[in-house]
Design a protein around this motif. Structure first.
Motif, short mmCIF file in Angstrom:
data_model
loop_
_atom_site.label_atom_id
_atom_site.label_comp_id
_atom_site.label_asym_id
_atom_site.label_seq_id
_atom_site.Cartn_x
_atom_site.Cartn_y
_atom_site.Cartn_z
N GLY A 38 2.28 6.31 -1.68
CA GLY A 38 2.52 5.09 -0.94
C GLY A 38 3.64 5.22 0.07
N SER A 84 -5.13 1.03 8.13
CA SER A 84 -4.46 1.75 7.05
C SER A 84 -5.47 2.62 6.34
CB SER A 84 -3.86 0.76 6.04
OG SER A 84 -3.03 -0.15 6.70
N MET A 131 -1.19 9.13 -4.03
CA MET A 131 -2.11 8.61 -3.01
C MET A 131 -1.40 8.52 -1.65
SD MET A 131 -4.16 5.02 -3.07
CE MET A 131 -2.67 4.06 -2.90
N LYS A 132 -2.09 8.96 -0.61
CA LYS A 132 -1.57 8.87 0.75
C LYS A 132 -2.20 7.68 1.47
CE LYS A 132 -0.55 13.36 2.84
NZ LYS A 132 -1.18 14.46 3.55
N VAL A 133 -1.44 7.01 2.29
CA VAL A 133 -2.00 5.95 3.13
C VAL A 133 -1.78 6.32 4.59
CG1 VAL A 133 -1.94 3.50 3.72
CG2 VAL A 133 -1.36 4.24 1.40
N LEU A 154 -5.83 5.16 3.13
CA LEU A 154 -5.16 5.58 1.91
C LEU A 154 -5.77 6.88 1.41
CD1 LEU A 154 -5.80 2.25 1.76
CD2 LEU A 154 -4.14 2.49 -0.06
N TYR A 157 0.24 6.59 5.20
CA TYR A 157 0.99 6.70 3.95
C TYR A 157 0.46 7.86 3.10
CZ TYR A 157 2.50 1.94 5.00
OH TYR A 157 3.03 0.83 5.61
N SER A 173 0.11 9.85 -0.85
CA SER A 173 -0.50 9.43 -2.12
C SER A 173 0.45 8.62 -3.00
CB SER A 173 -1.00 10.65 -2.89
OG SER A 173 0.09 11.50 -3.14
#
Lengths: 155, 484
Positions: free
Chosen positions: B473, B19, B1-3, B21, B469, B471
């Motif tokens: 984190g 933020s 997961m990207k944030v 995600l 961020y 995936s």
């Protein structure tokens, strides 16, 4: 030459009030006979830039959380040096003060101050709601007053 | 997961973080609008003489001090049981309309216009009023001249342009002279002409050029709306009943300011310091819109959705075209900008109505009669929406309780929802261009959020951060600017 001294800060936010306290003390010390104008200001950005229009020389007094060099009081001659830095004059609501000043320079070059100095006071603490200045800052308050008084003594 | 965290807050008061995600496929899984908060202002007020409150509360925020001064002044009137004189009400309203102009001009010309006159997809360095000053210096010069007019009106009425000191229990501390009234009239006439030009520019130029963006479902929410209405459900910034309409524009609630606690509840989310107000009788269903969700919007969009008409000529004509273009209620968030122009026109026209009133220079500016009540609620329409002040005192008039409900806090659920929707629609495959980030910024910039108020922090006191961020984190992008 028209000189304006601006104390920046918030009177109900403890250490953040130090800029205003310096300005108010200077105002009383100068008395009415002196040609230097002294005012207080909360905020920054375009409104601060508008406030200083029409003066030849401006001295801005504000607190910072930590000066990199560890000094209590620092005189910043070139405000571009602190762009993106750590003082309250970077008002986030509209734009930072430096950007606002650049706009005014283009729109009203004849009214933009020729000289702007920033007196950065190291508060070494985060502000909290209080009408009192933290005791550890009284010595710094006097230092800042002396720095400004020295700058305007010949006005 | 990207944030992904964006720094859209660079031009806002206070500090916040967005933020975003991303999941493994680069699609937006969730988005959060996070605000840091100083608590303690209400506690700071306890034990103070209540008549000091109108001057203290102006220090909450450097952006909307007039709104706090006015709401507080009305609250103190109620605590002292004093109805202000008619002249005092008119003087207050003139000052308040000037503040509306002050705030709206900053937002419209320094935040919104650069996006739309330059381009939402332009580089960050070009998407600001500084760049506008470079390519069209005369435009910026005129904007600044008009702002000087407005701040002069504020100074005449309030004593100071930024932190007014005019309100006293039962009225205002100073009346107006004939010369001052004439001066205010000239400023308002001049500014009204200037606004005519910008209304035309919006309707004929910007609206056409950015039709797809303004009507995009990215910036669209079907929420409830809340605002003050004057007699006949007219626009009124200073006084009136509070009206709530639903997603179809039907009135669902109407109440007096002192009954606000029966209609508003506040929820706390673990990921934000800012509260999430909602309509108590409808309930909280999370960050979703629709009739089952108690989320409501305030501010220019909300105000023009709860009223039926505007009492002044030019603003009413503009309002008719606004409704024809967006419907009633209008759910398009970009209409916040259009609504601001109409409100600025109304403000000028209203100042001209009041300043030419035969009683405006009367010396009857304070009512000293009244029975001490010890509790009061004062409500005004701040530039960003309805503002509630509520104080209780002891028998000596010392504050025992102060409660403030701030416009940006009331819009917080919608802002969070707007950012999530915008991010989900605009980001795919994890690709994030400068233009996309700005379009997500635009989702909440329309609300002109004042985070200093909503967090009860103070201007310039907090850093501004944007972060992104992946995936797993891991932080992939961070922008940090300003702050103390």
């Amino acid at each position: 030459m028209r000189t304006l001294v601006v104390g920046i800060g918030n009177p109900i936010l403890g250490s953040d009030s130090i800029g205003i306290r310096v300005a108010n003390r200077i105002k009383k010390m100068l008395g009415k006979a002196n040609g230097v104008e002294v005012t207080e200001f909360v905020g920054g950005g375009i409104k601060l830039a508008e406030t200083i229009l029409g003066y030849d020389r401006v001295i801005l007094i504000d607190c910072v959380n930590n000066l990199g060099n560890g000094e209590d009081v620092m005189v910043v001659d070139n405000y571009n040096e602190i762009k993106g830095g750590d003082t309250g004059i970077f008002d986030a609501h509209d734009m930072d003060f430096i950007t606002a000043l650049e706009i005014l320079k283009r729109a009203c070059p004849e009214k933009t101050p020729k000289e702007i100095k920033i007196i950065a006071i190291n508060c070494k603490s985060s502000p909290t709601f209080s009408e009192n200045l933290p005791p550890h800052l009284y010595e710094t308050l006097n230092k800042a007053i002396n720095v400004v008084m020295e700058m305007i003594k010949n006005d | 997961m990207k944030v992904i965290k964006i720094d859209p807050i660079t031009r806002l008061e206070g500090e916040a973080r967005i933020s975003i995600l991303l999941d493994d496929n680069g699609k937006v899984k969730d988005a959060f609008f996070q605000v840091m908060e100083f608590r303690g202002f209400e506690r700071f007020c306890r034990g103070r003489p209540v008549e000091e409150m109108p001057r203290i509360v102006t220090r909450i925020c450097g952006v909307c001090p007039w709104a706090h001064h006015m709401a507080s002044g009305k609250t103190v009137d109620a605590v002292f049981g004093r109805e202000p004189t008619e002249t005092a009400k008119k003087i207050r309203e003139i000052g308040y309309c000037a503040h509306m102009l002050d705030s709206h001009t900053v937002h419209f010309y320094f935040l919104a216009v650069p996006d739309l006159l330059v381009s939402p997809d332009a580089e960050r360095g070009q998407r600001n009023v500084a760049y506008l000053g470079k390519i069209a210096p005369e435009v910026v010069k005129e904007i600044l001249r008009q702002r000087r007019n407005i701040t002069k009106i504020e100074t005449i009425i309030g004593g100071k342009s930024i932190h007014p000191v005019c309100n006293v229990p039962g009225g205002v501390s100073k009346g107006l002279s004939e010369e001052e009234a004439k001066e205010i009239e000239e400023y308002a006439k001049d500014t009204l002409k200037f606004l005519d030009i910008w209304l035309e520019k919006w309707e004929k130029e910007i609206l056409t050029k950015y039709e797809d963006l303004i009507y995009s479902d990215v910036y669209h929410q079907e929420t409830y709306y809340m605002g003050i209405v004057g007699d006949g459900n007219t626009l009124n910034f200073y006084d009136g009943d509070i009206r709530v309409v639903d997603q179809r524009g039907k009135e669902v609630f109407r109440f007096k300011p002192e009954d606000y606690l029966n209609y508003i509840s506040e929820r706390v989310e673990e990921w934000s310091y800012t509260k999430f107000p909602y309509l108590k009788p409808i309930g909280w269903k999370g960050l979703v819109d629709g009739p089952d969700s108690g989320i409501y919007r305030v501010g220019p969009l909300g105000r023009l959705n709860v009223i039926d008409k505007i009492s002044t000529e030019k603003a009413q004509e503009a309002y008719k075209r606004y409704i024809e273009a967006g419907g009633k209620p209008t759910h398009f968030s970009m209409f916040y900008h259009w609504a601001r122009i109409i409100e600025m026109i109304y403000s000028c026209e209203r100042i001209l109505e009041l300043i030419t009133d035969e009683d405006i220079t009367s010396k009857d500016t304070v009512n000293y009669d009244g029975d001490f009540v010890g509790e009061g609620v004062g409500v005004v329409e701040a530039p960003r929406g309805i503002l509630y002040h509520h104080y209780k005192t002891d028998e000596k008039g010392l504050v025992e309780m102060a409660n403030l409900i701030i416009p940006t806090t009331q819009n917080n659920p919608s802002i969070s929802l707007e950012i999530k929707k915008a991010a989900q629609k605009l980001i795919s495959n994890g690709e994030i261009s400068e233009g996309i980030l700005n379009r997500i910024e635009m989702a909440f910039r329309a609300y002109d959020p004042c985070l200093a108020c909503s967090t009860h922090s103070l201007p310039g006191g907090l850093p501004l951060i944007v972060t992104v961020y992946d995936s797993n984190g891991a932080l992939i992008k961070e922008i940090r600017r300003g702050g103390k």
